[in-house]
Design an enzyme around this catalytic site. Structure first.
Site, PDB file in Angstrom:
ATOM      1  N   ASP A  32       0.867  -1.174   0.000  1.00  0.00           N
ATOM      2  CA  ASP A  32       0.000   0.000   0.000  1.00  0.00           C
ATOM      3  C   ASP A  32       0.901   1.221   0.000  1.00  0.00           C
ATOM      4  OD1 ASP A  32      -3.174   0.570   1.292  1.00  0.00           O
ATOM      5  OD2 ASP A  32      -1.735   2.193   0.989  1.00  0.00           O
ATOM      6  N   ALA A  55      -0.511   3.376  -9.197  1.00  0.00           N
ATOM      7  CA  ALA A  55      -1.389   3.316  -8.027  1.00  0.00           C
ATOM      8  C   ALA A  55      -1.901   4.713  -7.695  1.00  0.00           C
ATOM      9  CB  ALA A  55      -0.622   2.751  -6.833  1.00  0.00           C
ATOM     10  N   ALA A  56      -3.208   4.809  -7.472  1.00  0.00           N
ATOM     11  CA  ALA A  56      -3.766   6.115  -7.112  1.00  0.00           C
ATOM     12  C   ALA A  56      -5.228   6.002  -6.706  1.00  0.00           C
ATOM     13  CB  ALA A  56      -3.675   7.079  -8.297  1.00  0.00           C
ATOM     14  N   SER A  58      -7.907   7.448  -8.181  1.00  0.00           N
ATOM     15  CA  SER A  58      -7.843   8.075  -9.505  1.00  0.00           C
ATOM     16  C   SER A  58      -9.164   8.699  -9.944  1.00  0.00           C
ATOM     17  CB  SER A  58      -7.398   7.038 -10.542  1.00  0.00           C
ATOM     18  OG  SER A  58      -8.421   6.092 -10.734  1.00  0.00           O
ATOM     19  N   TYR A  69      -7.074  11.887   1.753  1.00  0.00           N
ATOM     20  CA  TYR A  69      -6.644  10.541   1.356  1.00  0.00           C
ATOM     21  C   TYR A  69      -6.036  10.574  -0.052  1.00  0.00           C
ATOM     22  CZ  TYR A  69      -6.827   5.694  -0.160  1.00  0.00           C
ATOM     23  OH  TYR A  69      -6.488   4.480  -0.676  1.00  0.00           O
ATOM     24  N   THR A  99      -0.966  12.919 -15.615  1.00  0.00           N
ATOM     25  CA  THR A  99      -2.315  12.956 -16.197  1.00  0.00           C
ATOM     26  C   THR A  99      -2.640  14.276 -16.891  1.00  0.00           C
ATOM     27  OG1 THR A  99      -4.642  13.173 -15.507  1.00  0.00           O
ATOM     28  CG2 THR A  99      -3.016  13.488 -13.802  1.00  0.00           C
ATOM     29  N   GLU A 101      -5.227  15.753 -16.479  1.00  0.00           N
ATOM     30  CA  GLU A 101      -5.933  16.582 -15.493  1.00  0.00           C
ATOM     31  C   GLU A 101      -5.046  17.716 -14.979  1.00  0.00           C
ATOM     32  OE1 GLU A 101      -9.320  16.465 -14.019  1.00  0.00           O
ATOM     33  OE2 GLU A 101      -9.430  15.666 -16.029  1.00  0.00           O
ATOM     34  N   TYR A 123      -7.576  15.807  -6.819  1.00  0.00           N
ATOM     35  CA  TYR A 123      -6.836  14.760  -7.534  1.00  0.00           C
ATOM     36  C   TYR A 123      -5.709  15.377  -8.363  1.00  0.00           C
ATOM     37  CZ  TYR A 123      -5.828  11.501 -11.366  1.00  0.00           C
ATOM     38  OH  TYR A 123      -5.185  10.730 -12.296  1.00  0.00           O
ATOM     39  N   LYS A 127      -1.639  15.119  -8.050  1.00  0.00           N
ATOM     40  CA  LYS A 127      -0.823  14.637  -9.172  1.00  0.00           C
ATOM     41  C   LYS A 127       0.223  15.678  -9.607  1.00  0.00           C
ATOM     42  CE  LYS A 127      -2.283  10.426 -10.440  1.00  0.00           C
ATOM     43  NZ  LYS A 127      -1.397   9.291 -10.748  1.00  0.00           N
ATOM     44  N   HIS A 153      -7.678   7.297 -21.059  1.00  0.00           N
ATOM     45  CA  HIS A 153      -7.522   6.053 -21.834  1.00  0.00           C
ATOM     46  C   HIS A 153      -8.480   5.021 -21.267  1.00  0.00           C
ATOM     47  CE1 HIS A 153      -4.421   6.749 -18.847  1.00  0.00           C
ATOM     48  NE2 HIS A 153      -4.397   5.457 -18.581  1.00  0.00           N
ATOM     49  N   ARG A 158     -12.246  -0.494 -17.770  1.00  0.00           N
ATOM     50  CA  ARG A 158     -12.447   0.775 -17.079  1.00  0.00           C
ATOM     51  C   ARG A 158     -13.410   0.591 -15.900  1.00  0.00           C
ATOM     52  NH1 ARG A 158     -10.215   5.566 -15.743  1.00  0.00           N
ATOM     53  NH2 ARG A 158     -10.462   7.077 -17.413  1.00  0.00           N
TER      54      ARG A 158
HETATM   55  O1  F7E Z   1     -15.027  11.931 -16.464  1.00  0.00           O
HETATM   56  C1  F7E Z   1     -17.928  14.021 -17.187  1.00  0.00           C
HETATM   57  C2  F7E Z   1     -16.997  14.482 -16.102  1.00  0.00           C
HETATM   58  O2  F7E Z   1     -14.723  10.394 -14.521  1.00  0.00           O
HETATM   59  C3  F7E Z   1     -14.887  12.412 -17.789  1.00  0.00           C
HETATM   60  C4  F7E Z   1      -9.366   9.448 -14.723  1.00  0.00           C
HETATM   61  O3  F7E Z   1      -8.823   8.232 -15.198  1.00  0.00           O
HETATM   62  O4  F7E Z   1      -8.994  10.529 -16.833  1.00  0.00           O
HETATM   63  C5  F7E Z   1      -9.993  10.244 -15.864  1.00  0.00           C
HETATM   64  O5  F7E Z   1     -10.545  11.437 -15.327  1.00  0.00           O
HETATM   65  C6  F7E Z   1     -15.792  13.599 -18.000  1.00  0.00           C
HETATM   66  C7  F7E Z   1     -15.709  14.660 -16.905  1.00  0.00           C
HETATM   67  O6  F7E Z   1     -12.812  10.821 -16.151  1.00  0.00           O
HETATM   68  C8  F7E Z   1     -20.449  11.930 -15.642  1.00  0.00           C
HETATM   69  O7  F7E Z   1     -17.473  15.641 -15.471  1.00  0.00           O
HETATM   70  C9  F7E Z   1     -20.377  13.595 -17.032  1.00  0.00           C
HETATM   71  O8  F7E Z   1     -15.708  15.938 -17.499  1.00  0.00           O
HETATM   72  O9  F7E Z   1     -14.673   9.441 -16.877  1.00  0.00           O
HETATM   73  P1  F7E Z   1     -14.351  10.559 -15.972  1.00  0.00           P
HETATM   74  P2  F7E Z   1     -11.880  12.111 -15.840  1.00  0.00           P
HETATM   75  O10 F7E Z   1     -12.416  12.918 -14.734  1.00  0.00           O
HETATM   76  O11 F7E Z   1     -11.633  12.795 -17.130  1.00  0.00           O
HETATM   77  C10 F7E Z   1      -7.891  11.309 -16.352  1.00  0.00           C
HETATM   78  C11 F7E Z   1      -6.871  11.422 -17.460  1.00  0.00           C
HETATM   79  C12 F7E Z   1      -7.342  10.825 -15.072  1.00  0.00           C
HETATM   80  O12 F7E Z   1      -6.159  11.041 -14.774  1.00  0.00           O
HETATM   81  C13 F7E Z   1      -8.272  10.284 -14.052  1.00  0.00           C
HETATM   82  O13 F7E Z   1      -7.610   9.463 -13.102  1.00  0.00           O
HETATM   83  O14 F7E Z   1     -17.138  13.139 -17.979  1.00  0.00           O
HETATM   84  N1  F7E Z   1     -19.100  13.313 -16.697  1.00  0.00           N
HETATM   85  N2  F7E Z   1     -21.223  12.776 -16.403  1.00  0.00           N
HETATM   86  C14 F7E Z   1     -19.102  12.262 -15.845  1.00  0.00           C
HETATM   87  N3  F7E Z   1     -18.108  11.597 -15.241  1.00  0.00           N
HETATM   88  C15 F7E Z   1     -18.434  10.547 -14.430  1.00  0.00           C
HETATM   89  N4  F7E Z   1     -17.448   9.837 -13.830  1.00  0.00           N
HETATM   90  N5  F7E Z   1     -19.738  10.193 -14.217  1.00  0.00           N
HETATM   91  C16 F7E Z   1     -20.786  10.852 -14.792  1.00  0.00           C
HETATM   92  O15 F7E Z   1     -21.953  10.517 -14.583  1.00  0.00           O
END
Ligand code: F7E
Length: 308
Positions: A32, A55-56, A58, A69, A99, A101, A123, A127, A153, A158
């Site tokens: 961990d 690990a994260a 994420s 956390y 990332t 992000e 997050y 990072k 990705h 996923r």
């Molecule tokens: O959201 C929108 C949300 O949670 C993508 C992680 O792997 O990639 C990932 O981060 C988009 C965002 O991924 C929902 O607001 C709409 O704009 O699939 P996601 P993420 O936040 O882009 C990056 C590269 C990382 O590093 C991270 O670890 O979609 N969205 N409606 C939603 N997102 C979620 N989860 N759920 C919804 O209902």
């Protein structure tokens, strides 16, 4: 593997259950990132050539609920790892899962290795620390440590709470009559979505370089969450007609008029990353890496796997 009272090996069960692989080519250790002494022990025991720190905590939205956390694991976990390497006196190559992000409220379009960072979530801030501590340890201690700045990705593996897998699962469940409608957050968010296996290949290439450097890994295309819905639902025979805006937007099936998608503010983030699109030029030139699977094919791969 993180110690837990429930089984968490679902995504590696195909390896885990293969006697030709487990304890022959794949060796698992409990560990961990919040526990330094076990990191030291594992490092001494394994003496690895390469370390991939994936690990994260994420999940970006979750990081607003458990920020401390998230920092503990994503930021301090990385320094624990790097410092364990230094203390044990080993010289493995170290890959850090950085990332897109980090770009957050983007300073330019598209984003590349020189684009300034502006993180928009606990997050991403965690990072950011990890990114810079990797650079610092590389410069201070001459470690081979590299950041892969990977844009989103995806694959059938996923996690179910990330938007791509969530949409894909709902489209199929609705078609099969076991889910009523998809509740979703920000439909306007734009992401540069690539295919995870190709990104893992890029990670490996990053560590095969002679000199440690940081790389953007992306497709160079961007699409909205709404488009992801359109294509996924199309795969099971729905054509979505969108109506309304923001919190009131809904998606209906063109033929039957059935409500398929409804926006729910519970999925909005306090601060959102509106638009990500990466420029993978450096990766192409130096790693010989180029993404083959683009948006439409990615949706198809995920839908086919989920249908199976
Ligand atoms: O959201 C929108 C949300 O949670 C993508 C992680 O792997 O990639 C990932 O981060 C988009 C965002 O991924 C929902 O607001 C709409 O704009 O699939 P996601 P993420 O936040 O882009 C990056 C590269 C990382 O590093 C991270 O670890 O979609 N969205 N409606 C939603 N997102 C979620 N989860 N759920 C919804 O209902």
């Amino acid at each position: 593997m993180r110690p837990a009272s429930v089984f968490t090996s679902e995504r590696i069960d195909h390896l885990f259950n293969d006697p030709e692989i487990l304890n022959k080519r794949l060796f698992l250790y409990w560990g961990d990132l919040t526990d330094s002494s076990n990191l030291n022990r594992i490092l001494e025991k394994v003496n690895p050539d390469e370390i991939y720190n994936l690990a994260a905590q994420s999940h970006v939205k979750v990081s607003f609920d458990i920020p401390e956390y998230t920092a503990e694991v994503d930021a301090l976990g990385t320094i624990r790892f790097l410092d364990a390497i230094r203390e044990v006196g080993l010289k493995p190559k170290f890959y850090q899962a950085s990332t897109s992000e980090l770009y957050g409220k983007v300073a330019e379009i598209p984003q590349d290795e020189n684009t300034p960072f502006y993180p928009r979530s606990p997050y991403a801030v965690a990072k950011l620390y990890a990114y810079w501590i990797v650079v610092n340890y590389r410069e201070a201690y001459n470690l081979f440590a590299s950041n892969g700045i990977l844009f989103n990705h995806e694959s059938p593996r996923r996690g179910k709470t990330f938007v791509t897998r969530k949409i894909v699962r709902s489209a199929i469940n609705i078609k099969r009559g076991i889910e009523d409608k998809l509740l979703i957050g920000n439909l306007n968010a734009k992401r540069d979505w690539g295919y995870a296996p190709e990104y893992v290949d890029a990670m490996w290439r990053i560590l095969q370089q002679d000199v440690a450097e940081d790389f953007v890994i992306a497709t160079g295309e961007t699409h909205t969450v709404r488009e992801f819905c359109d294509l996924s639902f199309k795969e099971v025979g729905y054509e979505i007609i969108w109506d309304g805006e923001g919190e009131n937007e809904k998606g209906f099936d063109k033929t039957s008029g059935k409500l398929l998608v409804e926006v729910s503010p519970q999925y909005f983030r306090p601060t959102e990353v509106d638009l990500l699109i990466g420029n993978p030029k450096k990766a192409k030139e130096k790693l010989g890496w180029e993404p083959k699977v683009k948006f439409e094919e990615l949706v198809k791969i995920m839908m086919d796997a989920e249908l199976k």
